[in-house]
Motif scaffolding. Structure first.
Motif, PDB file in Angstrom:
ATOM      1  N   VAL A 230       1.041  -0.975   0.050  1.00  0.00           N
ATOM      2  CA  VAL A 230      -0.039  -0.460  -0.379  1.00  0.00           C
ATOM      3  C   VAL A 230       0.429   1.446   0.491  1.00  0.00           C
ATOM      4  O   VAL A 230       0.917   1.997  -0.746  1.00  0.00           O
ATOM      5  CB  VAL A 230      -1.023  -0.100   1.245  1.00  0.00           C
ATOM      6  CG1 VAL A 230      -1.375   1.612   1.145  1.00  0.00           C
ATOM      7  CG2 VAL A 230      -1.775  -1.145   1.729  1.00  0.00           C
ATOM      8  N   MET A 231       2.047   2.030   0.592  1.00  0.00           N
ATOM      9  CA  MET A 231       2.381   2.201   0.982  1.00  0.00           C
ATOM     10  C   MET A 231       3.655   2.568  -0.541  1.00  0.00           C
ATOM     11  O   MET A 231       3.766   4.119  -0.764  1.00  0.00           O
ATOM     12  CB  MET A 231       3.940   2.185   2.405  1.00  0.00           C
ATOM     13  CG  MET A 231       3.202   1.991   3.433  1.00  0.00           C
ATOM     14  SD  MET A 231       2.374   3.985   3.715  1.00  0.00           S
ATOM     15  CE  MET A 231       3.645   5.287   3.128  1.00  0.00           C
ATOM     16  N   MET A 232       3.846   1.481  -0.826  1.00  0.00           N
ATOM     17  CA  MET A 232       4.608   1.437  -2.263  1.00  0.00           C
ATOM     18  C   MET A 232       3.597   2.295  -3.210  1.00  0.00           C
ATOM     19  O   MET A 232       3.903   3.008  -4.906  1.00  0.00           O
ATOM     20  CB  MET A 232       4.959  -0.087  -3.124  1.00  0.00           C
ATOM     21  CG  MET A 232       6.409  -0.379  -2.127  1.00  0.00           C
ATOM     22  SD  MET A 232       7.487   0.380  -1.884  1.00  0.00           S
ATOM     23  CE  MET A 232       8.218   0.128  -3.673  1.00  0.00           C
ATOM     24  N   ASN A 233       2.510   1.546  -3.436  1.00  0.00           N
ATOM     25  CA  ASN A 233       1.378   2.868  -4.396  1.00  0.00           C
ATOM     26  C   ASN A 233       1.345   4.181  -4.083  1.00  0.00           C
ATOM     27  O   ASN A 233       0.854   4.698  -5.050  1.00  0.00           O
ATOM     28  CB  ASN A 233       0.209   1.965  -4.041  1.00  0.00           C
ATOM     29  CG  ASN A 233      -0.363   2.224  -4.824  1.00  0.00           C
ATOM     30  OD1 ASN A 233      -0.560   2.286  -5.965  1.00  0.00           O
ATOM     31  ND2 ASN A 233      -2.168   3.168  -4.851  1.00  0.00           N
ATOM     32  N   LEU A 234       1.865   4.470  -2.783  1.00  0.00           N
ATOM     33  CA  LEU A 234       1.663   5.832  -2.387  1.00  0.00           C
ATOM     34  C   LEU A 234       2.084   6.848  -3.479  1.00  0.00           C
ATOM     35  O   LEU A 234       2.239   7.830  -3.620  1.00  0.00           O
ATOM     36  CB  LEU A 234       1.023   6.136  -0.770  1.00  0.00           C
ATOM     37  CG  LEU A 234       0.146   5.364   0.197  1.00  0.00           C
ATOM     38  CD1 LEU A 234       0.393   5.775   1.178  1.00  0.00           C
ATOM     39  CD2 LEU A 234      -1.052   6.409  -0.612  1.00  0.00           C
ATOM     40  N   LYS A 235       4.025   5.858  -3.843  1.00  0.00           N
ATOM     41  CA  LYS A 235       4.928   6.824  -3.391  1.00  0.00           C
ATOM     42  C   LYS A 235       4.674   7.211  -5.481  1.00  0.00           C
ATOM     43  O   LYS A 235       5.544   7.033  -6.092  1.00  0.00           O
ATOM     44  CB  LYS A 235       5.476   6.058  -3.696  1.00  0.00           C
ATOM     45  CG  LYS A 235       6.342   6.701  -2.144  1.00  0.00           C
ATOM     46  CD  LYS A 235       8.111   5.246  -1.312  1.00  0.00           C
ATOM     47  CE  LYS A 235       8.921   6.457  -2.467  1.00  0.00           C
ATOM     48  NZ  LYS A 235      10.326   5.109  -2.285  1.00  0.00           N
ATOM     49  N   ARG A 236       3.585   6.417  -6.141  1.00  0.00           N
ATOM     50  CA  ARG A 236       3.625   6.047  -7.334  1.00  0.00           C
ATOM     51  C   ARG A 236       2.244   7.704  -8.405  1.00  0.00           C
ATOM     52  O   ARG A 236       1.365   7.595  -7.534  1.00  0.00           O
ATOM     53  CB  ARG A 236       2.899   4.440  -8.389  1.00  0.00           C
ATOM     54  CG  ARG A 236       4.169   3.162  -7.665  1.00  0.00           C
ATOM     55  CD  ARG A 236       3.461   2.751  -8.832  1.00  0.00           C
ATOM     56  NE  ARG A 236       4.245   1.150  -7.923  1.00  0.00           N
ATOM     57  CZ  ARG A 236       3.806   0.121  -7.196  1.00  0.00           C
ATOM     58  NH1 ARG A 236       2.090   0.950  -6.992  1.00  0.00           N
ATOM     59  NH2 ARG A 236       4.634  -0.324  -7.156  1.00  0.00           N
ATOM     60  N   ALA A 237       3.583   7.926  -9.038  1.00  0.00           N
ATOM     61  CA  ALA A 237       2.717   9.205  -9.827  1.00  0.00           C
ATOM     62  C   ALA A 237       3.129   9.604 -11.519  1.00  0.00           C
ATOM     63  O   ALA A 237       4.093   8.522 -11.817  1.00  0.00           O
ATOM     64  CB  ALA A 237       2.996  10.256  -9.716  1.00  0.00           C
ATOM     65  N   SER A 238       2.285   8.990 -12.395  1.00  0.00           N
ATOM     66  CA  SER A 238       1.894   9.255 -13.636  1.00  0.00           C
ATOM     67  C   SER A 238       1.611  10.835 -14.292  1.00  0.00           C
ATOM     68  O   SER A 238       0.823  10.983 -14.424  1.00  0.00           O
ATOM     69  CB  SER A 238       1.637   8.762 -14.249  1.00  0.00           C
ATOM     70  OG  SER A 238       1.574   8.088 -16.095  1.00  0.00           O
ATOM     71  N   VAL A 239       2.938  11.197 -14.921  1.00  0.00           N
ATOM     72  CA  VAL A 239       3.179  12.953 -15.380  1.00  0.00           C
ATOM     73  C   VAL A 239       3.361  12.606 -16.723  1.00  0.00           C
ATOM     74  O   VAL A 239       4.782  12.189 -16.745  1.00  0.00           O
ATOM     75  CB  VAL A 239       3.196  13.298 -14.728  1.00  0.00           C
ATOM     76  CG1 VAL A 239       3.051  15.269 -15.698  1.00  0.00           C
ATOM     77  CG2 VAL A 239       2.801  14.184 -12.815  1.00  0.00           C
ATOM     78  N   THR A 240       2.082  12.498 -18.007  1.00  0.00           N
ATOM     79  CA  THR A 240       2.754  12.501 -19.738  1.00  0.00           C
ATOM     80  C   THR A 240       2.239  13.720 -19.954  1.00  0.00           C
ATOM     81  O   THR A 240       1.542  14.244 -19.925  1.00  0.00           O
ATOM     82  CB  THR A 240       2.073  11.160 -19.704  1.00  0.00           C
ATOM     83  OG1 THR A 240       0.878  11.477 -19.778  1.00  0.00           O
ATOM     84  CG2 THR A 240       2.734  10.168 -19.555  1.00  0.00           C
ATOM     85  N   ILE A 241       3.592  14.157 -20.908  1.00  0.00           N
ATOM     86  CA  ILE A 241       3.037  15.747 -21.931  1.00  0.00           C
ATOM     87  C   ILE A 241       2.986  14.647 -23.398  1.00  0.00           C
ATOM     88  O   ILE A 241       3.305  13.916 -23.476  1.00  0.00           O
ATOM     89  CB  ILE A 241       3.527  16.470 -21.875  1.00  0.00           C
ATOM     90  CG1 ILE A 241       4.009  17.245 -20.553  1.00  0.00           C
ATOM     91  CG2 ILE A 241       3.987  17.324 -22.882  1.00  0.00           C
ATOM     92  CD1 ILE A 241       5.032  17.984 -20.148  1.00  0.00           C
ATOM     93  N   ASP A 242       1.885  15.317 -24.061  1.00  0.00           N
ATOM     94  CA  ASP A 242       1.951  14.662 -25.382  1.00  0.00           C
ATOM     95  C   ASP A 242       1.867  15.994 -26.385  1.00  0.00           C
ATOM     96  O   ASP A 242       0.290  16.769 -26.289  1.00  0.00           O
ATOM     97  CB  ASP A 242       0.961  13.755 -25.453  1.00  0.00           C
ATOM     98  CG  ASP A 242       0.630  13.146 -26.845  1.00  0.00           C
ATOM     99  OD1 ASP A 242       1.221  14.071 -28.077  1.00  0.00           O
ATOM    100  OD2 ASP A 242      -0.432  12.150 -26.862  1.00  0.00           O
ATOM    101  N   ASN A 243       1.984  16.607 -27.131  1.00  0.00           N
ATOM    102  CA  ASN A 243       1.842  17.455 -28.341  1.00  0.00           C
ATOM    103  C   ASN A 243       1.151  17.175 -29.482  1.00  0.00           C
ATOM    104  O   ASN A 243       1.282  17.958 -30.322  1.00  0.00           O
ATOM    105  CB  ASN A 243       3.108  18.200 -28.559  1.00  0.00           C
ATOM    106  CG  ASN A 243       3.430  19.345 -27.091  1.00  0.00           C
ATOM    107  OD1 ASN A 243       2.789  19.405 -27.145  1.00  0.00           O
ATOM    108  ND2 ASN A 243       4.831  18.725 -26.866  1.00  0.00           N
ATOM    109  N   SER A 244       0.930  15.782 -29.473  1.00  0.00           N
ATOM    110  CA  SER A 244       0.053  15.284 -30.878  1.00  0.00           C
ATOM    111  C   SER A 244      -1.487  15.345 -31.093  1.00  0.00           C
ATOM    112  O   SER A 244      -1.933  15.156 -32.361  1.00  0.00           O
ATOM    113  CB  SER A 244       0.676  13.577 -31.475  1.00  0.00           C
ATOM    114  OG  SER A 244      -0.164  12.967 -30.210  1.00  0.00           O
ATOM    115  N   MET A 245      -1.760  15.228 -29.822  1.00  0.00           N
ATOM    116  CA  MET A 245      -4.021  15.437 -30.021  1.00  0.00           C
ATOM    117  C   MET A 245      -4.285  17.056 -30.123  1.00  0.00           C
ATOM    118  O   MET A 245      -5.214  16.990 -30.712  1.00  0.00           O
ATOM    119  CB  MET A 245      -3.698  15.182 -28.078  1.00  0.00           C
ATOM    120  CG  MET A 245      -3.339  14.118 -28.131  1.00  0.00           C
ATOM    121  SD  MET A 245      -3.550  12.550 -28.627  1.00  0.00           S
ATOM    122  CE  MET A 245      -6.256  12.508 -28.876  1.00  0.00           C
ATOM    123  N   SER A 246      -3.378  17.873 -30.179  1.00  0.00           N
ATOM    124  CA  SER A 246      -3.723  19.261 -30.756  1.00  0.00           C
ATOM    125  C   SER A 246      -3.046  20.222 -30.694  1.00  0.00           C
ATOM    126  O   SER A 246      -2.072  20.551 -31.216  1.00  0.00           O
ATOM    127  CB  SER A 246      -4.208  19.825 -29.712  1.00  0.00           C
ATOM    128  OG  SER A 246      -4.341  21.402 -29.128  1.00  0.00           O
TER     129      SER A 246
END
Length: 389
Positions: A230-246
């Protein structure tokens, strides 16, 4: 033509018990409006389930579904509407001629002197009353005497700007008596030089200061602890950037474990970076995860295409989401000291209800404060984005 002022913010109660309230904000746009709205909602003890925001750069439309936190039983909905209206740009024609906001004036600080016999959870009970009255705690000084009595000094400001009136002061006394009974005494007055003398942060050792204020947190910061899944899951985050959609905007996709103030932590980072949001969708929790899709652009109207800027931006967002608060427990002589720090916005506003949440946790865990508390304070973390982004 602008909408009438009262129509800029509409709050609708759920049709059935337990259904969320729906908050709609329809007003001129400004950079950082999403941060100001999410700050106000968090300050009233509300949890945002989902939301949508769209703007054409001139006018903005925001709709949020909210419910009260379990620890916030009372919400003054009428006052919430007034506070939201206060952060909305003017709907008048003059707004389009001059979008420069007038300089903010600081609210005067008042000193609430509180004396009572000590008991478990007393500090949080007082804090809860002050929060429900929309009184912001700027500083606290707590002293417990050997005979089991407490002398608490609360330096507070009034979000309603009415604390100079007898009616507002009487309301404060009345609410404190209703919750705490008659076995205490308190006095409220305009803070004097003693408030200015308490503005500096108490001395910290170099190692503790480095831990609290460093910009980046390493992957092995919990290496001394055996982390559960559970604590390991608290340390996960996903941040992505995409310039092809707009063709005109950068798509920012964020995923992180749900936590209190999730939307505010993201919006204040965007505000400090002068990032403008064109469209956004905030999805409900899915398997404990929050997901947020935002179409954004820089203050110059361009997409974020520089790889170095993308890396710095994404890294900062991860830090803000995973570590909105820095918490350290240290020993200072015979005492155990709890240090809690959080970043503030470049505008000077700190994360709302930090002291409330900390004292609630201490009350729940049965932890008592028996000696002087030089504030669980809101401090400025280094490495904040500036206009040069």
């Amino acid at each position: 033509m602008g909408l009438p002022t009262d129509d800029a913010v509409v709050i609708q109660k759920g049709k059935k018990p337990g259904e969320p309230y729906v908050i709609t904000v329809n007003c001129p746009d400004k950079t950082g409006l999403g941060c100001d709205i999410s700050y106000t909602i968090l300050d009233f003890g509300l949890y945002i389930i989902k939301g949508d925001v769209s703007t054409d750069g001139i006018w903005c439309y925001v709709i949020l579904w909210v419910v009260p936190h379990a620890s916030s039983p009372m919400v003054r909905w009428a006052n919430l509407k007034e506070r939201l209206l206060s952060v909305c740009p003017s709907c008048s024609v003059s707004f389009y001629l001059n979008q420069t906001s007038p300089p903010a004036t600081s609210s005067p600080a008042y000193l609430l002197t509180f004396c009572s016999r000590d008991r478990r959870g007393l500090l949080h009970d007082v804090t809860q009353v002050l929060c429900e009255l929309e009184l912001t705690i700027q500083r606290v000084k707590v002293t417990t005497t050997p005979d089991g009595r407490v002398l608490d000094l609360f330096f507070i400001t009034d979000n309603l700007e009415l604390l100079h009136t007898k009616e507002r002061q009487d309301e404060t006394y009345k609410q404190l008596h209703a919750v705490l009974g008659q076995s205490f005494s308190c006095e409220l007055q305009l803070a004097g030089p003693q408030y200015d003398n308490l503005q500096c942060v108490s001395s910290l050792s170099p190692s503790v200061a480095e831990e609290l204020f460093r910009c980046e947190l390493s992957d092995n910061e919990f290496c001394t602890q055996a982390l559960s899944p559970v604590m390991m899951n608290l340390k996960r985050a996903s941040v992505t950037i995409d310039n092809s959609m707009s063709p005109a905007h950068t798509l920012l996709q964020i995923g992180c474990v749900d936590h209190k103030g999730f939307l505010y932590d993201i919006m204040r980072t965007l505000k400090d970076c002068n990032i403008q949001i064109a469209y956004g969708r905030f999805s409900p929790v899915n398997k404990g995860q929050k997901e947020l899709d935002l179409f954004i652009r820089q203050k110059d109207g361009k997409k974020i295409v520089d790889p170095d800027k993308q890396d710095v931006f994404c890294s900062r967002l991860k830090v803000e989401m995973l570590h909105p608060l820095r918490v350290i427990i240290t020993n200072r002589g015979p005492d155990t000291e709890l240090l809690v720090a959080n970043p503030v916005e470049l505008s000077g506003k700190g994360r709302p209800r930090v002291f409330y949440d900390v004292t609630l946790a201490m009350k729940t865990l049965g932890i008592c404060i028996f000696s002087k508390l030089e504030g669980i304070v809101q401090v400025i973390a280094c490495g904040r984005f500036t206009d040069s982004f």
